[in-house]
Design a protein around this motif. Structure first.
Motif, PDB file in Angstrom:
ATOM      1  N   ARG A 160       0.830  -1.206   0.000  1.00 47.70           N
ATOM      2  CA  ARG A 160       0.000   0.000   0.000  1.00 47.70           C
ATOM      3  C   ARG A 160       0.870   1.265   0.000  1.00 47.70           C
ATOM      4  O   ARG A 160       2.006   1.266   0.469  1.00 47.70           O
ATOM      5  CB  ARG A 160      -0.923   0.022   1.226  1.00 47.70           C
ATOM      6  N   SER A 161       0.270   2.340  -0.500  1.00 45.49           N
ATOM      7  CA  SER A 161       0.955   3.627  -0.494  1.00 45.49           C
ATOM      8  C   SER A 161      -0.055   4.740  -0.688  1.00 45.49           C
ATOM      9  O   SER A 161      -0.973   4.616  -1.495  1.00 45.49           O
ATOM     10  CB  SER A 161       2.011   3.687  -1.595  1.00 45.49           C
ATOM     11  N   ASN A 162       0.116   5.806   0.034  1.00 46.05           N
ATOM     12  CA  ASN A 162      -0.656   7.017  -0.219  1.00 46.05           C
ATOM     13  C   ASN A 162       0.093   7.905  -1.201  1.00 46.05           C
ATOM     14  O   ASN A 162       1.166   7.559  -1.689  1.00 46.05           O
ATOM     15  CB  ASN A 162      -0.902   7.764   1.098  1.00 46.05           C
ATOM     16  N   THR A 163      -0.476   9.058  -1.479  1.00 49.22           N
ATOM     17  CA  THR A 163       0.176   9.995  -2.390  1.00 49.22           C
ATOM     18  C   THR A 163       1.464  10.523  -1.786  1.00 49.22           C
ATOM     19  O   THR A 163       1.516  10.835  -0.584  1.00 49.22           O
ATOM     20  CB  THR A 163      -0.767  11.171  -2.687  1.00 49.22           C
ATOM     21  N   GLY A 164       2.503  10.637  -2.601  1.00 50.72           N
ATOM     22  CA  GLY A 164       3.776  11.161  -2.125  1.00 50.72           C
ATOM     23  C   GLY A 164       3.779  12.677  -2.047  1.00 50.72           C
ATOM     24  O   GLY A 164       2.758  13.347  -2.198  1.00 50.72           O
ATOM     25  N   GLY A 207       2.840   3.865   7.175  1.00 54.81           N
ATOM     26  CA  GLY A 207       3.912   4.652   7.764  1.00 54.81           C
ATOM     27  C   GLY A 207       3.491   5.577   8.875  1.00 54.81           C
ATOM     28  O   GLY A 207       4.283   6.421   9.308  1.00 54.81           O
ATOM     29  N   VAL A 208       2.239   5.471   9.343  1.00 55.45           N
ATOM     30  CA  VAL A 208       1.761   6.287  10.464  1.00 55.45           C
ATOM     31  C   VAL A 208       1.128   5.365  11.496  1.00 55.45           C
ATOM     32  O   VAL A 208       0.970   4.162  11.270  1.00 55.45           O
ATOM     33  CB  VAL A 208       0.741   7.351   9.997  1.00 55.45           C
ATOM     34  N   SER A 238       0.464  -0.888   7.612  1.00 47.62           N
ATOM     35  CA  SER A 238       1.692  -1.299   6.935  1.00 47.62           C
ATOM     36  C   SER A 238       2.719  -0.183   7.003  1.00 47.62           C
ATOM     37  O   SER A 238       2.381   0.985   7.250  1.00 47.62           O
ATOM     38  CB  SER A 238       1.407  -1.669   5.475  1.00 47.62           C
ATOM     39  N   GLY A 239       3.959  -0.556   6.803  1.00 47.90           N
ATOM     40  CA  GLY A 239       5.022   0.438   6.789  1.00 47.90           C
ATOM     41  C   GLY A 239       5.036   1.216   5.488  1.00 47.90           C
ATOM     42  O   GLY A 239       4.492   0.790   4.475  1.00 47.90           O
ATOM     43  N   ALA A 240       5.657   2.383   5.517  1.00 47.13           N
ATOM     44  CA  ALA A 240       5.749   3.208   4.317  1.00 47.13           C
ATOM     45  C   ALA A 240       6.724   2.575   3.326  1.00 47.13           C
ATOM     46  O   ALA A 240       7.766   2.050   3.717  1.00 47.13           O
ATOM     47  CB  ALA A 240       6.211   4.617   4.675  1.00 47.13           C
ATOM     48  N   LEU A 259       3.285   8.304   2.928  1.00 46.53           N
ATOM     49  CA  LEU A 259       2.767   8.207   4.294  1.00 46.53           C
ATOM     50  C   LEU A 259       1.343   8.775   4.349  1.00 46.53           C
ATOM     51  O   LEU A 259       1.031   9.743   3.655  1.00 46.53           O
ATOM     52  CB  LEU A 259       3.659   8.970   5.269  1.00 46.53           C
ATOM     53  N   GLY A 260       0.510   8.177   5.180  1.00 47.00           N
ATOM     54  CA  GLY A 260      -0.843   8.691   5.338  1.00 47.00           C
ATOM     55  C   GLY A 260      -1.818   7.604   5.726  1.00 47.00           C
ATOM     56  O   GLY A 260      -1.431   6.480   6.091  1.00 47.00           O
ATOM     57  N   PHE A 261      -3.099   7.926   5.649  1.00 42.46           N
ATOM     58  CA  PHE A 261      -4.152   6.971   5.994  1.00 42.46           C
ATOM     59  C   PHE A 261      -5.346   7.234   5.095  1.00 42.46           C
ATOM     60  O   PHE A 261      -5.454   8.298   4.461  1.00 42.46           O
ATOM     61  CB  PHE A 261      -4.551   7.095   7.476  1.00 42.46           C
ATOM     62  N   GLY A 262      -6.230   6.266   5.028  1.00 40.62           N
ATOM     63  CA  GLY A 262      -7.392   6.420   4.154  1.00 40.62           C
ATOM     64  C   GLY A 262      -8.437   5.365   4.453  1.00 40.62           C
ATOM     65  O   GLY A 262      -8.256   4.499   5.319  1.00 40.62           O
TER      66      GLY A 262
END
Length: 387
Positions: A160-164, A207-208, A238-240, A259-262
């Protein structure tokens, strides 16, 4: 930009609906020429990085396609080939196509997945694509079983990944496995949206702190429980992801990104109609999990309130499959707000340009509902010899 002999290319202008037109060209086999792509922009004329990446992906899953660009990138000519999927020898290694998205990519992975899901049923072999690289944003990620496309389908979020930073890049990884190819999509008659019976979802943090998930879930359930008691939201921490960030002193250096959440929510009715909502924290921050969770729940309720058997996200895919299906009349009830959206109206125009049938409209039984009737053109899977 002369192309080989054949039917004259269909001509379009502008960057809007570019992916939609490329997909229709691939399905119908008609060459197209798109000009004046951000021609008036002084800072970033021509195709954007995510559009170039999609053209590369299109070239990877087809055989014999011809793609030509002008010097400035403001004009692209495309002559489609056969949709081969992940067949060996056509860009796939071990039956899997690995497509890397550039770090400058500012679109979520759904920008690539939705067109792939439209093309995959018409492929010669199974489609197995992994979207990887520093540009994968998984936070922005419904309807094939109605057309007889329901086996061997899976979307795996491997990382997983949020917007950079600055809204670009992410570093996630997503795999699409589409193993059900058909000669023609089935004729559908979707006339009743029914009532919502349950809501499922996923709250994620990358990452948070994982406590953000509990706050997202509590805020969303605070809105939804009054309407649908059967609401269950999973938690994923999960980790960033790490992406390459070479420095002069350390060429192998990496940095954390995305990094972030959703929160992603899906509501299902008793007639198997799906409505969805997805939201993620912005790269600049400044939002609370409570506010984000409540906003996502309200977005889901708004999508349900629009009514019909297709949400605004799923409608273009379903309408395209109806137009490509067997030479019979397919019918679907849609909400007026969805039917009148810019994307759906432009899809109707583009389908007519590519030689598809016009749409018949009449008032539906439900309030604010319209029944759309489309006669399929039988533009099926030429790669499959057995119907």
């Amino acid at each position: 930009m002369a192309m080989s002999t054949g039917p004259p290319p269909l001509k379009f202008t502008g960057s809007k609906h570019l992916v939609q037109r490329l997909v229709l060209a691939t399905l119908t086999g008609r060459p197209i020429r798109i000009s004046q792509i951000r021609a008036s922009s002084h800072t970033a004329p021509g195709l954007s990085p995510h559009e170039v990446s999609f053209l590369r992906l299109l070239d990877a899953i087809t055989n014999g396609s011809q793609i030509e660009f002008s010097y400035t990138g403001t004009t692209v000519a495309y002559k489609p080939g056969l949709i081969t999927g992940s067949a060996a020898g056509y860009g796939a290694a071990g039956g899997v196509i690995r497509h890397e998205l550039p770090a400058e990519c500012s679109r979520g992975v759904a920008y690539f997945l939705i067109p792939l899901c439209i093309l995959a049923p018409f492929a010669k072999t199974a489609v197995n694509v992994i979207l990887t690289g520093p540009g994968v944003i998984t936070s922005a990620t419904e309807a094939g079983d109605n057309f007889g496309i329901e086996n061997g389908l899976e979307v795996r979020i491997l990382r997983r990944s949020n917007t950079g930073r600055n809204g670009k890049g992410g570093g996630g990884e997503v795999q699409l496995v589409f193993g059900h190819q058909v000669r023609l999509p089935k004729t559908v008659h979707l006339m009743s949206a029914g009532t919502v019976k349950r809501v499922r979802g996923v709250a994620y943090s990358t990452g948070v702190a994982g406590a953000n998930n509990a706050r997202l879930i509590e805020a969303a359930r605070g809105v939804l429980n009054d309407f649908v008691p059967d609401t269950y939201i999973y938690s994923d921490v999960s980790g960033a992801p790490l992406v390459a960030a070479p420095e002069t002193s350390n060429p192998a250096a990496k940095k954390k990104t995305g990094l972030g959440f959703g929160l992603s929510l899906v509501a299902e009715s008793n007639t198997n109609v799906l409505y969805s909502a997805d939201i993620a924290s912005p790269p600049a921050g400044g939002v609370t999990p409570e506010g984000l969770g409540r906003q996502c729940a309200l977005q889901l309720l708004e999508s349900i309130e629009q009514g019909g058997c297709a949400s605004a996200i799923a409608a273009p895919t379903m309408l395209t499959l109806m137009a490509m299906g067997s030479e019979d009349v397919s019918r679907m009830s849609m909400g007026k707000d969805v039917l009148g959206s810019e994307q759906v109206v432009q899809l109707a125009r583009d389908l007519r340009t590519f030689g598809m049938s016009g749409w018949g409209l009449r008032e539906g039984d439900a309030e604010d509902g319209v029944v759309v009737s489309i006669v399929g053109k039988g533009v099926g899977n030429v790669g499959r010899k057995i119907a």
